[in-house]
Enzyme design. Structure first.
Site, PDB file in Angstrom:
ATOM      1  N   SER A   1      31.367  33.357  33.350  1.00  0.00           N
ATOM      2  CA  SER A   1      32.262  34.391  32.836  1.00  0.00           C
ATOM      3  C   SER A   1      31.457  35.652  32.521  1.00  0.00           C
ATOM      4  CB  SER A   1      33.025  33.851  31.624  1.00  0.00           C
ATOM      5  OG  SER A   1      34.072  34.706  31.271  1.00  0.00           O
TER       6      SER A   1
ATOM      7  N   HIS B   1      39.325  28.555  34.622  1.00  0.00           N
ATOM      8  CA  HIS B   1      38.268  29.541  34.459  1.00  0.00           C
ATOM      9  C   HIS B   1      36.921  28.883  34.741  1.00  0.00           C
ATOM     10  CE1 HIS B   1      36.395  33.150  33.193  1.00  0.00           C
ATOM     11  NE2 HIS B   1      36.048  32.757  31.979  1.00  0.00           N
TER      12      HIS B   1
ATOM     13  N   ASP C   1      41.443  31.563  39.003  1.00  0.00           N
ATOM     14  CA  ASP C   1      40.860  31.935  37.720  1.00  0.00           C
ATOM     15  C   ASP C   1      41.693  33.012  37.037  1.00  0.00           C
ATOM     16  OD1 ASP C   1      39.129  32.906  35.615  1.00  0.00           O
ATOM     17  OD2 ASP C   1      37.455  32.005  36.688  1.00  0.00           O
TER      18      ASP C   1
END
Length: 514
Positions: free
Chosen positions: A227, A483, A453
């Site tokens: 991320s 995610h 995602d």
């Protein structure tokens, strides 16, 4: 709602727990030449601080390996490396393999920005058992986070009130109230953490990582970023391309976007994830308890949120499930397909007049523990984003953009659009429109994107590959939900990532999994 790539494994940890449910002092100046040669004193990890999210000390890994913690001195201001220092808190599990096969340390950043790596790595350490055969697994609290000179803004009681506010105002009075509340919050951050706010940018954290590499005794930085951790890794590769070893970026931030574009991308991403959830729920043999068709599921959610604006439901304790809290909780549950069952439970419960599950999901997004204490993930998130992002958006900017955001997502558009004013009255100027991740001369970096995602939409994967430069980014696509890709357990993704990190065997760029 986050206005930048949101937490990944830190959020997953909070959601898992729900079912069971200031700034640090700066040290004296140190000679900059001495910092790389400092010796870390590894000891048993203490109980996590409130800023880290609380809880118990990490349990040993299977086989008995204990987690160890240490602190590293780093300059408060990298432009004055001989000035004051801060402590950067680290955690490690030593390699389980033979010393002669050990590659070095593998440093993790799990995203946020604002997530504590010291609490997140041990929660998921077993998933990296194969990587530990050749690496010490290492993570850290980036500056401004957890025990590393944490940014603090408000008390727990004040944060309870702050998160009860209406974050999608509908008229002039509500707009003023919202903007004034954000301004007040930002002023409190300056009052409590003003000394550290100018020094929590991603470039500062990247420089900390290069110091960390030296202190850990590694010639190259071996890295696993998830991320926001992909943005941090890209900035590191830009600043220190010759120091990059084996690196993997998973759940990739689009480095070409400014804050507005990133928020709009998230609106589209969360909308897609919601649609995928609705299709999944209504496609099973058993009846979907929250709707008969995908369209019905979304319509009923929209109706619930509209009703909550006028009449919040009982939540947890004295707090009510507001429209904002419900939207936040729904977003939290879309981070992983494994969490969709919580969304179904929460919606079914809310339709019966009870907001506890959706409230618990919202709490986990905001870093609130069941005992009412908050980690500093929210404060750190805004501080790092505002230090990085140059644009400062006005009320007029948001109102002009609302139609585009609503088109991208009828459910999440308003919340993500209004989130853009979060840095408007921030005490520190932002660094740039978007990060520079060009990394000519770097070793190959495996860049893994997930087509489903919600928080870091798949389109950012190719943008990161292109921005890193020719011959650097190696693109891998995972056709899945949630995610991130590695933590899905997909064997194809694991082979690609493990093969590179363990054996230096780079996958073919353009690989598609499964």
């Amino acid at each position: 709602m986050p206005n930048r790539p949101a937490r990944t494994r830190a959020a997953a940890l909070s959601v898992a727990l729900l079912t069971a449910a200031l700034a640090a002092g700066c040290g004296d100046g140190a000679d900059a030449e001495d910092l790389p040669s400092q010796k870390l004193s590894w000891k048993d990890c203490p109980v996590p601080s409130a800023e880290q999210g609380g809880g118990e000390s990490p349990s040993p890994l299977p086989g008995g390996t204990d987690w160890q913690c240490a602190t590293m001195k780093a300059p408060l201001d990298w432009d004055e490396p001989d000035g004051e220092t801060i402590d950067i808190t680290l955690i490690r599990a030593e390699s389980s393999g033979d010393d002669e096969k050990r590659i070095g340390s593998l440093i993790f950043n799990f995203g946020g920005p604002g997530g504590s790596g010291v609490t997140t790595l041990p929660a998921f350490g077993e998933e990296y058992a194969k990587l530990r055969t050749r690496y010490d697994l290492v993570s850290f609290d980036p500056r401004g986070v957890g025990r590393s000179a944490p940014v603090t803004c408000r008390t727990d009681k004040q944060l309870d009130a702050y998160y009860q506010q209406d974050a999608s105002p509908d008229d002039t009075a509500e707009e003023k109230a919202y903007v004034d509340e954000v301004k007040g919050f930002n002023g409190d951050c300056e009052e409590k953490s003003g000394k550290v706010l100018p020094h929590v940018a991603t470039t500062d954290a990247a420089r900390d990582m290069d110091l960390m590499r030296q202190v850990l005794g590694d010639k190259k930085l071996h890295y696993f970023g998830i991320s926001y951790g992909t943005e941090l890794g890209g900035v590191y590769a830009h600043l220190f391309p010759k120091n990059v070893g084996r690196a993997v970026f998973d759940a990739v931030v689009d480095p070409t976007q400014n804050a507005e574009q990133g928020s709009l991308g998230q609106a589209k991403g969360f909308q897609l994830a919601l649609e995928n959830y609705a299709k999944d729920c209504t496609s099973k043999e058993e009846e979907c308890p929250v709707g008969d068709t995908p369209e019905d599921v979304q319509a009923r959610i929209a109706k619930l949120l509209k009703e909550l604006e006028a009449k919040p439901l009982p939540g947890l304790g004295p707090r009510k499930l507001t429209q904002t809290a419900a939207t936040n909780g729904i977003a939290q549950s879309l981070y992983s397909k494994d969490f969709w069952e919580y969304l179904t439970e929460g919606l079914e419960q809310a339709y019966s007049g009870d907001g506890q599950v959706l409230m618990a999901l919202s709490d986990s997004m905001n870093g609130r523990s069941p005992d009412g204490t908050y980690s500093n993930i929210g404060a750190a998130n805004i501080a790092i984003n505002c230090a990085d992002d140059k644009p400062r958006y006005t009320l007029a900017d948001v109102k002009a953009k609302l139609p585009e955001f609503r088109k991208a997502s009828p459910l999440f558009g308003d919340f993500l659009a209004w989130g853009m004013v979060g840095c408007t009255d921030w005490a520190v100027k932002g660094a740039a429109d978007h990060p520079n991740v060009s990394a000519e001369g770097s070793a190959p970096i495996v860049v893994v994107g997930n087509t489903g995602d919600p928080a870091t939409p798949y389109e950012g994967t190719r943008k990161m590959v292109d921005a890193l430069g020719k011959g650097v980014g190696v693109e891998v696509t995972y056709k899945g939900q949630g995610h991130g890709a590695y933590d899905s357990g997909d064997r194809c993704v694991r082979r690609a990532v493990d093969g590179y990190l363990l054996d230096g065997r780079s996958p073919k760029s353009g690989t598609v999994c499964p």
